[in-house]
Design an enzyme around this catalytic site. Structure first.
Site, PDB file in Angstrom:
ATOM      1  N   ASP A 197      92.206  25.904  50.971  1.00  0.00           N
ATOM      2  CA  ASP A 197      91.529  24.928  52.510  1.00  0.00           C
ATOM      3  C   ASP A 197      92.042  25.042  53.316  1.00  0.00           C
ATOM      4  OD1 ASP A 197      89.810  24.393  54.790  1.00  0.00           O
ATOM      5  OD2 ASP A 197      88.894  22.564  53.367  1.00  0.00           O
ATOM      6  N   GLU A 223      90.387  29.349  51.940  1.00  0.00           N
ATOM      7  CA  GLU A 223      89.286  28.985  52.963  1.00  0.00           C
ATOM      8  C   GLU A 223      89.268  28.062  54.561  1.00  0.00           C
ATOM      9  OE1 GLU A 223      86.002  26.394  51.720  1.00  0.00           O
ATOM     10  OE2 GLU A 223      86.377  24.927  53.794  1.00  0.00           O
TER      11      GLU A 223
HETATM   12 CA    CA Z   1      86.513  22.690  54.346  1.00  0.00          CA
END
Ligand code: CA
Length: 379
Positions: A197, A223
């Site tokens: 992420d 992400e």
């Molecule tokens: Ca996130």
């Protein structure tokens, strides 16, 4: 049944070991805005708003609550449309929608309690009664030991039973990020699912170059590689990479998700039930995603109230796609220090071998502790 009162509770707790992501905001406190809705039947419902708690509180107290008192909680979609139409001239996204989300979740809690049914039975039923959870963590704490601390934390998650981990990336260098993710992959072995992420730290070319290298490490999804406003950029990154690209935790409502979904700008959309419009709206976002062949895996970063709402949403989410051995839908089970996740309800939401049971009591199936609210109340 009539709604008699809406109360917002802003809670704050100091974090012992402050942490940050690629955004550079140091998290020194955990905060939340809980929404309590009372009715003339004596039933009370709870909801939660994502984002700056004092702003959510102001939206609800000054704008939304007066529109909701006196109404029937079963008119949950009528109330949603009414609130959105009242607020959309200045609040089509962001905190205005997070405020509506908290109210919407509390209304579903009341409806469930009145029917004696868990919320997921009222929004589609139980496709599953337990959900695979992934641990969100591996933030940046000690800038001199970023790789070592990530490896240690990943090992702890595996020891606790997690079978999937999402780690933060965004160290300002493709090589540094790659080396840190590789160290974690080597430490946990090939059987643990690993996601990364970036909290939108990268440009399109950097995201593509790093993504290609990370694909060697068997990453489930990448992400928020780039800034959420750049849908064209998401299309470029998604098309360039074999691994799934995810995003959407900072998008709101069906209209906010529409273009990204229709253009398949990302493989996985991640609406947050406490932000994107509550359970009512997230059901619509998931349907929109399904119609376009985009997966929906909700974002979650809140207290036990938001977490339980997310579990009910996940329980009622069809497999994507249905099959004999479907890929499991996953709960984001954020693991940084947060007493509102661990202590706010009498029976905390826990994982066992990476599995979390969907609450099956009436409503959200949680019992909110007033003593914890009083202990952490702001103001
Ligand atoms: Ca996130």
């Amino acid at each position: 049944m009539k709604i008699t009162k809406i109360t917002t509770h802003v809670l704050s707790s100091k974090v012992e070991k402050p942490f940050t992501s690629s955004r550079g905001w140091l998290y020194k406190t955990r905060n939340t805005c809980l929404v309590e809705i009372e009715t003339d039947s004596g039933l009370t419902g709870w909801g939660e708003c994502y984002g700056p708690s004092a702003v959510a509180q102001a939206f609800i107290d000054t704008q939304l609550a007066p529109q909701v008192v006196g109404r029937d909680p079963f008119d949950v979609e009528v109330i949603w449309e009414h609130l959105y139409n009242r607020i959309k001239d200045y609040g089509q996204t962001g905190m205005a929608i997070a405020a509506i989300s908290g109210i919407d979740i509390a209304l579903w809690d009341i409806i469930g309690k009145d029917c004696g049914k868990p919320v997921h039975k009222l929004i589609g039923g139980a496709f599953r009664t337990e959900v695979e959870a992934y641990a969100t963590g591996l933030y940046f704490i000690d800038m001199d030991r970023l790789t070592e601390e990530a490896v240690e934390e990943a090992r702890e998650f595996v020891d606790q039973g997690f079978r999937a981990i999402k780690m933060k990336i965004g160290l300002g260098s493709i090589q540094r990020d790659y080396d840190r993710v590789k160290a974690v992959r080597d430490a946990v072995g090939p059987d643990i699912r690993l996601m990364v992420d970036a909290n939108h730290a990268f440009s399109v070319p950097v995201a593509i170059r790093l993504g290609r290298k990370l694909e060697e490490l068997d990453i489930d999804w990448f992400e928020e590689p780039i800034s959420p406003e750049d849908i064209d950029g998401y299309v470029e990154v998604s098309r360039a990479l074999d691994m799934a690209v995810a995003g959407g935790e900072n998008d709101f409502t069906r209209w906010g998700f529409r273009d990204a979904i229709a253009r398949k700008a990302m493989d996985i959309v991640q609406p947050d039930v406490c932000a994107a419009g509550g359970l009512t709206e997230c059901k619509k976002i998931a349907t929109l995603a399904s119609a376009h062949g985009v997966e929906c895996v909700p974002h979650a970063w809140g207290s036990a109230v938001g977490l339980s709402a997310t579990l009910h949403f996940l329980a009622a989410l069809p497999d994507q796609p249905p099959s004999l051995f479907p890929f499991p839908v996953m709960l984001e089970f954020e693991q940084t220090e947060n007493p509102f996740r661990d202590d706010l309800v009498s029976q905390p939401i826990l994982q066992d071998r990476g599995i979390v049971r969907v609450p099956d009591g009436p409503g959200l199936g949680i019992d909110v502790r007033r003593d914890i609210i009083e202990q952490y109340r702001v103001g």
